[in-house]
Write a protein that holds these residues in place. Structure first.
Motif, mmCIF file in Angstrom:
data_model
loop_
_atom_site.group_PDB
_atom_site.id
_atom_site.type_symbol
_atom_site.label_atom_id
_atom_site.label_comp_id
_atom_site.label_asym_id
_atom_site.label_seq_id
_atom_site.Cartn_x
_atom_site.Cartn_y
_atom_site.Cartn_z
ATOM 1 N N GLY A 1 0.796 -1.217 0.000
ATOM 2 C CA GLY A 1 0.000 0.000 0.000
ATOM 3 C C GLY A 1 0.830 1.267 0.000
ATOM 4 N N ALA A 2 2.051 1.159 -0.420
ATOM 5 C CA ALA A 2 2.935 2.328 -0.485
ATOM 6 C C ALA A 2 3.821 2.186 -1.712
ATOM 7 N N TYR A 3 4.577 3.221 -1.985
ATOM 8 C CA TYR A 3 5.548 3.204 -3.078
ATOM 9 C C TYR A 3 4.891 2.954 -4.434
ATOM 10 N N TYR A 4 3.768 3.602 -4.666
ATOM 11 C CA TYR A 4 3.083 3.446 -5.947
ATOM 12 C C TYR A 4 3.930 3.976 -7.099
ATOM 13 N N ASP A 5 4.766 4.973 -6.836
ATOM 14 C CA ASP A 5 5.623 5.500 -7.890
ATOM 15 C C ASP A 5 6.661 4.466 -8.322
ATOM 16 N N VAL A 6 7.175 3.719 -7.386
ATOM 17 C CA VAL A 6 8.150 2.662 -7.713
ATOM 18 C C VAL A 6 7.451 1.530 -8.457
ATOM 19 N N ALA A 7 6.213 1.208 -8.049
ATOM 20 C CA ALA A 7 5.452 0.163 -8.740
ATOM 21 C C ALA A 7 5.181 0.571 -10.182
ATOM 22 N N LEU A 8 4.871 1.839 -10.406
ATOM 23 C CA LEU A 8 4.628 2.316 -11.768
ATOM 24 C C LEU A 8 5.913 2.272 -12.599
ATOM 25 N N ARG A 9 7.023 2.641 -11.993
ATOM 26 C CA ARG A 9 8.311 2.556 -12.695
ATOM 27 C C ARG A 9 8.619 1.112 -13.067
ATOM 28 N N ASP A 10 8.393 0.187 -12.130
ATOM 29 C CA ASP A 10 8.653 -1.223 -12.411
ATOM 30 C C ASP A 10 7.703 -1.768 -13.462
ATOM 31 N N PHE A 11 6.486 -1.231 -13.536
ATOM 32 C CA PHE A 11 5.570 -1.637 -14.597
ATOM 33 C C PHE A 11 6.132 -1.240 -15.963
ATOM 34 N N GLY A 12 6.717 -0.062 -16.053
ATOM 35 C CA GLY A 12 7.367 0.353 -17.302
ATOM 36 C C GLY A 12 8.522 -0.562 -17.658
ATOM 37 N N LEU A 13 9.283 -0.976 -16.662
ATOM 38 C CA LEU A 13 10.382 -1.914 -16.909
ATOM 39 C C LEU A 13 9.857 -3.275 -17.341
ATOM 40 N N LEU A 14 8.717 -3.703 -16.781
ATOM 41 C CA LEU A 14 8.099 -4.965 -17.181
ATOM 42 C C LEU A 14 7.693 -4.918 -18.652
ATOM 43 N N ILE A 15 7.106 -3.801 -19.073
ATOM 44 C CA ILE A 15 6.736 -3.642 -20.492
ATOM 45 C C ILE A 15 7.990 -3.684 -21.365
ATOM 46 N N ALA A 16 9.073 -3.069 -20.907
ATOM 47 C CA ALA A 16 10.326 -3.092 -21.665
ATOM 48 C C ALA A 16 10.882 -4.510 -21.768
ATOM 49 N N ALA A 17 10.775 -5.295 -20.703
ATOM 50 C CA ALA A 17 11.260 -6.679 -20.729
ATOM 51 C C ALA A 17 10.453 -7.518 -21.715
ATOM 52 N N LEU A 18 9.138 -7.320 -21.740
ATOM 53 C CA LEU A 18 8.315 -8.060 -22.695
ATOM 54 C C LEU A 18 8.595 -7.609 -24.132
#
Length: 61
Positions: free
Chosen positions: A28-45
């Motif tokens: 329930g915290a660090y939503y900005d880091v989760a969003l950044r990691d989502f961008g990295l996940l898209i880059a990995a795919l």
């Protein structure tokens, strides 16, 4: 792993990032880091798709 087998390594990195995203959202915290990691996940795919693409120009027969 990504350098040797990018098709498999890309999925491995995507799964790892997915786990990190889920963990951050559960906290329930660090939503900005989760969003950044989502961008990295898209880059990995995207890396997986690029690794699977045939090399060279398309065949024009």
């Amino acid at each position: 792993m990504v350098a040797v087998l990018p098709r498999l390594g890309g999925y491995l990195v995507a799964a790892w990032l997915g786990g990190i995203i889920v963990n951050l959202l559960i906290l329930g915290a660090y939503y900005d880091v989760a969003l950044r990691d989502f961008g990295l996940l898209i880059a990995a795919l995207t890396l997986v798709r690029l690794a699977a693409a045939p090399a060279g120009p398309p065949d024009r027969s």
